[in-house]
Each structure stands twice: as C-alpha cells, then as structure tokens.
Design a protein around this motif. Structure first.
Motif, short mmCIF file in Angstrom:
data_model
loop_
_atom_site.label_atom_id
_atom_site.label_comp_id
_atom_site.label_asym_id
_atom_site.label_seq_id
_atom_site.Cartn_x
_atom_site.Cartn_y
_atom_site.Cartn_z
N HIS A 233 0.66 -1.22 0.07
CA HIS A 233 -0.15 0.00 0.12
C HIS A 233 1.07 1.27 0.08
N ASP A 234 2.09 1.23 0.66
CA ASP A 234 2.85 2.33 0.85
C ASP A 234 3.93 2.48 -0.38
N LEU B 121 -10.12 2.29 3.55
CA LEU B 121 -10.87 3.27 4.42
C LEU B 121 -10.05 4.51 4.56
N VAL B 122 -8.99 4.12 5.42
CA VAL B 122 -8.16 5.29 5.76
C VAL B 122 -7.59 6.04 4.58
N GLU B 123 -7.27 5.31 3.38
CA GLU B 123 -7.00 6.22 2.37
C GLU B 123 -8.25 7.01 1.65
N ARG B 124 -9.32 6.69 1.76
CA ARG B 124 -10.38 6.99 1.27
C ARG B 124 -10.94 8.22 2.17
N ALA B 125 -10.62 8.27 3.37
CA ALA B 125 -10.89 9.27 4.32
C ALA B 125 -9.78 10.55 3.98
N GLY B 126 -8.62 10.20 3.69
CA GLY B 126 -7.55 11.23 3.56
C GLY B 126 -7.33 12.06 4.73
N ALA B 127 -6.80 13.26 4.50
CA ALA B 127 -6.30 14.06 5.68
C ALA B 127 -7.45 14.86 6.07
N PRO B 128 -7.65 15.30 7.39
CA PRO B 128 -8.63 16.16 7.83
C PRO B 128 -8.58 17.48 6.94
N ALA B 129 -9.51 17.94 6.29
CA ALA B 129 -9.48 18.94 5.54
C ALA B 129 -9.40 20.33 6.29
N ASP C 17 -3.61 20.60 3.55
CA ASP C 17 -4.37 19.45 4.31
C ASP C 17 -3.64 18.50 5.23
N LEU D 105 0.18 11.11 4.60
CA LEU D 105 -0.35 12.40 4.42
C LEU D 105 0.78 13.00 3.72
N THR E 107 -9.55 -1.75 6.27
CA THR E 107 -9.06 -0.37 6.99
C THR E 107 -8.24 0.32 5.98
N LEU E 108 -7.31 -0.33 5.32
CA LEU E 108 -6.21 0.31 4.50
C LEU E 108 -7.21 1.21 3.70
N ALA F 31 -10.69 -7.44 7.00
CA ALA F 31 -11.01 -6.22 7.70
C ALA F 31 -9.79 -5.41 7.68
N PHE F 32 -8.62 -5.83 7.77
CA PHE F 32 -7.10 -5.16 7.64
C PHE F 32 -7.23 -4.43 6.39
#
Lengths: 339, 182
Positions: A14-15, A46-54, B32, B141, A43-44, A39-40
């Motif tokens: 993933h990285d 999901l975190v990718e899709r969520a991205g950084a807090p805007a 961001d 990030l 989660t990978l 599930a792992f």
C-alpha cells in the motif's frame, strides 16, 4: 502464509514498497477466506479514502493571501527594481496603451538583464579599460551598452576593500554586494521600497554612509512589525530602500550573517567577530572545528566545545549562489533573534 | 494525501522566483497534510490552525533556500513536525493525550459516507502511539518513502515500516466490526 505476514505485505504494498507480485497475489487470495485480514485490507482502503482532515476554508484563504503578499514583498516590481539601479521604464507605449502587467518571470528576467548590463559597464570601468577596445574607447563601449544617462547617477557600488585579516593576493577580490550592518547584523540591499511609513519602528543605526549623504551622522534603519526581518533606510538620493537579512538555514532555522567590523562603506565584506582569531588552516583550526553541513550542504564549523545554536562559521570559497559567495574570508552566522 | 507530482519542482521554482500563483498553489496542494498532521498531534483545531499558519510562514521565509535536495513534501513534513514540537516546548499548546481506554469506538460501521468515514478514522487515530502516528502521517499524508521518513524521524527504515504497520493494526482493530456483529 500466516495473517501477520499477509497484513505486513498488504501494508508495504500500500505504501509503494517493493513487494513480489506473487506474494501480493497470495496475500489477496488469503484475504478472501480470512475475516481478520479482509478487515485489515478494508481499513487500509478506508483510511486512504478518508484522507487528511481538511483545513478550514477560512484558514486556506488566509494562508493563500499571506502567500501572495509574501511573493509580492519578496519580489518587488520591475519598476522598483529599475528605479533602484537608475533604469527608468517608459510610462506607456507610443500608441498610448499601457503595457500589460508583467508576470514575475519576465520581471525577474528584465531585472537580471539590467543588472548584467550594469555589472558589465561597471566592470569595464573598474578594471580601468581606458584604452581602445577594438577601435572603441571605454566610454564608447559603455555607450554601446546603454545610454550614458542610464548610469549617470550610479558610481561603482563600492571599491574592493579586503577585510581585516585577509591577505591581499594577486587575484582581485570582487567588491561585496551592497551590504549594511546594524548592530553587527548584516543586511543586503534589495530594492527601492514604499514602506508604510507610519508603521515603521526604529531598528538601529546604519553602519555606513550612502550616496548623497552630506553628514557622517548615521542614518536610522527601520523595520515593519511584520516579522520578515527586513530593514528600510531612507537614503538621501534613492529614497526608501529595503534591505533583507543575509541568512542561511540549518535544520530549517535561519541564521544571520554577523560582522566584526561594521560595514563602513559599500563594497566592504563582513568579517569574523573580533573575538575570533582567523583560522590558520582550511579545516578551521585552531579557531573552529568542522561540525557538519547546513541545509544547503555547505560545511559549517563551530568553536570547539559549542554547538551551532551559539553560532557557526563558514569557510570562504562557497558557490556563487551561496549567501556568503565571494567573501574572501570566513563568515560567522548566529541564530536570528526571535525566529 | 500529498500527490507526488512531476510538476512539483516547477511549481517550487516558480514560487522561488516570485510567482504568487505558484506559491498559492503549493499552499492549496499541501495545506490539508500540514493541518491534518497538526490536528492529530494536538487534537484540537485551534492549535492545528496556529501550527499550520506557523509552518507556512516558515516555508515562505525559507523557500528561497530550498534547493530540492529532498522532495518538497519531505522538507514540508520536517518543518511541520518541528513546528509542532516547538509549540509544545514553548508551552503554547500541549499534544493530544493518548489513552486508548478513553477513545470512543466508532458508533457505526457503515463508512460509505465520506464525512462519517473521516470522523471515524480521526477518532481512531487518537488511539495511536505518537511515534506510530507520526510515521503513518509521514508516509500517508506527506507521501514519504520509508527511507525518507526514517531519515527525518531519526530511526531505521525498518522501524518506520513497523510503526506504520502497528498503527494500521490498531486502526483496523478499532474500525472493524467486532466478531459476531453484522
């Protein structure tokens, strides 16, 4: 393949780390029949899709505005730059239509061109080419480069003054940039400026006299409370001129050039503070010892037993784009106060 | 995620030459990531905004000295991380306390809505050990390689890889439905 290994492979892949194609295929195959690994993997994703807090839109706008203000302050218009070197642009084209605003690139190129022409002309004068050059006199050569009035008010920016402790050699030492020092901190002339005068605060006495100055009373340098560190000096002939601190960074923290001898005239190089004896060898000994490199990769030297936080030295001979370029002696840099 | 873009170097060069559009683009492109790292570090928006402002002021002041030895995002992560640490040293803000016991597990498992997904992920991030979270932020990030992140964080690349993996295992444990749940 056990679950831990599967998840490690998924994480690495993933990285973008190199993972063998057959291994990642086997890992994904494993996920189809394993809830924990599935599930792992989810989660990978999901975190990718969520991205950084805007960042809040107001913050983005505010910082973008500051970015634009900074770009404008750091790169003044060509008119200011030309004014600073005595080159005046026509107000408008012959057809009466004002020329379009220039992009910063073209402003930079135009300013650089003016600077090159000026430097060429000054070089011809400074090295004393008074005899004919290919049938032309030096004056003719200068006229060929530009009209005489372009340089009418500009003398050479300063004579070559070897700093104390630096032996004169057959090799000519170029004059320093237009430095000024205030309380031992070194600044370099940037351009004519139009600071908001009622916001200026006194920052100290300028170390040298300026073109057209009739008294030896030092002029005051001023700063704007905007944390840029720039100084403004109201010169008798040029008007307000902006001077920027001469800095380099170490671990991203700015360090400003200091001088032991105040810059008494244009063209004079900053010197080591008087408490330091000039090093006797290229490795800085016995005054300094090599510490490491700054953010530009330039080797820095410290007083034995100290750290760069107390200041560091740089040996002469740095490249042309270095803030110490051209200085025939060692230079000394200290943390910028309040940075 | 900070995109690795081939035009990044050109954008930085233009910004160094005074192109205000280029400098503003760099801000938009990376803000961001900077804000996200600061928010996860401090756990509150005011501190994150202060840190973000300070990071970009440092970037504006120093961009002329950036010579591209490392990727811009690598440089930016270092500035961001140092600003956060400096703010703690100065006592102006405190880092988010880490106590997994106090972390509320996400109340829903349907993360198809982006806002819900983001809230759940950020909530779970607070359960991470700071060193794991820093490694994860550097890699996800700021898009740093394990090697670049290792250099900045002062640990071997293998340690970065392990920390990122550990962080993801923790997140998976918090964000996945418990066995038996639908």
């Amino acid at each position: 393949m056990d679950c831990l290994r599967v998840q490690e492979l998924l994480s690495s892949a993933h990285d973008g780390a190199p993972v063998a194609a057959d291994e990642i295929r086997a890992a994904r195959e494993h996920c189809r029949s394993c809830d924990a690994c599935s599930a792992f993997l989810s989660t990978l994703e999901l975190v990718e899709r969520a991205g950084a807090p805007a960042a809040p839109p107001g913050l983005v706008t505010s910082i973008e505005t500051k970015a634009r203000e900074h770009a404008r302050q750091a790169h003044p218009s060509i008119a200011e730059a030309a004014e600073a070197v005595g080159v005046v642009e026509p107000e408008s084209a012959e057809d009466g239509v004002a020329p379009p605003p220039r992009r910063p690139w073209s402003r930079f190129v135009a300013f650089a061109s003016a600077a090159v022409v000026l430097a060429l002309a000054l070089s011809l004068t400074a090295i004393g080419i008074m005899n004919t050059i290919g049938g032309q006199t030096a004056d003719d050569a200068q006229r060929a480069l530009s009209s005489p009035e372009d340089f009418a008010s500009e003398g050479p920016p300063g004579t070559s003054v070897p700093p104390p402790g630096v032996a004169e050699t057959d090799e000519a030492i170029a004059p320093a940039p237009e430095y000024v020092s205030v309380a031992g901190w070194v600044y370099v002339r940037v351009s004519a400026a139009r600071p908001q005068e009622d916001a200026l605060v006194a920052a100290g006495a300028a170390s040298r006299t300026f073109e057209g100055q009739e008294t030896t009373e030092p002029l005051s340098a001023f700063a704007l409370p905007d944390d840029t560190g720039d100084l403004y000096i109201d010169e008798p002939e040029a008007g307000w001129v902006r001077y920027a601190p001469v800095t380099r960074t170490l671990a991203l923290e700015p360090y400003q050039l200091r001088t032991g001898s105040p810059i008494a005239e244009a063209g004079q190089w900053p010197t080591l503070p008087v408490r330091f004896a000039a090093p006797l060898s290229p490795d800085g000994a016995p005054t300094f010892r090599l510490f490491g490199s700054d953010d530009r990769g330039i080797e820095i030297y410290v007083v034995p037993g100290t750290t760069p936080a107390e200041g560091f030295a740089v040996a002469p001979g740095t490249s042309a784009d270095d803030p110490a370029a051209g200085n025939p002696g060692w230079t000394w840099w200290e943390p910028v106060p309040g940075s | 995620m900070v995109p690795r873009s081939t035009d990044e170097a050109a954008l930085v060069s233009a910004a160094q030459a005074g192109d205000e559009d280029a400098l503003a683009s760099l801000v938009r492109r990376h803000i961001d990531a900077v804000y996200g790292h600061a928010l996860r570090f401090f756990g509150e928006t005011g501190a994150a905004e202060d840190a973000t402002q300070e990071v970009f002021l440092k970037v504006f002041r120093s961009i002329s000295t950036y010579h591209g030895q490392a990727a811009f995002s690598t440089w930016l992560f270092r500035v961001t991380h140092n600003v956060c640490l400096d703010m703690v040293r100065r006592g102006s803000h405190t880092p988010v306390p880490v106590d997994p016991v106090l972390i509320d597990a996400p109340s829903v498992e349907d993360f198809s809505d982006a806002t819900t997904a983001r809230l759940a992920v950020e909530s779970a991030m607070r359960a991470l050990a700071p060193e794991d979270r820093d490694a994860l932020d550097a890699v996800t990030l700021f898009d740093l390689s394990y090697g670049d992140a290792a250099e900045l964080l002062g640990v071997p690349a293998g340690t970065v890889k392990s920390r990122v993996f550990r962080a993801r295992r923790t997140l998976a444990a918090l964000l996945s439905p418990s066995p038996g749940e639908s």
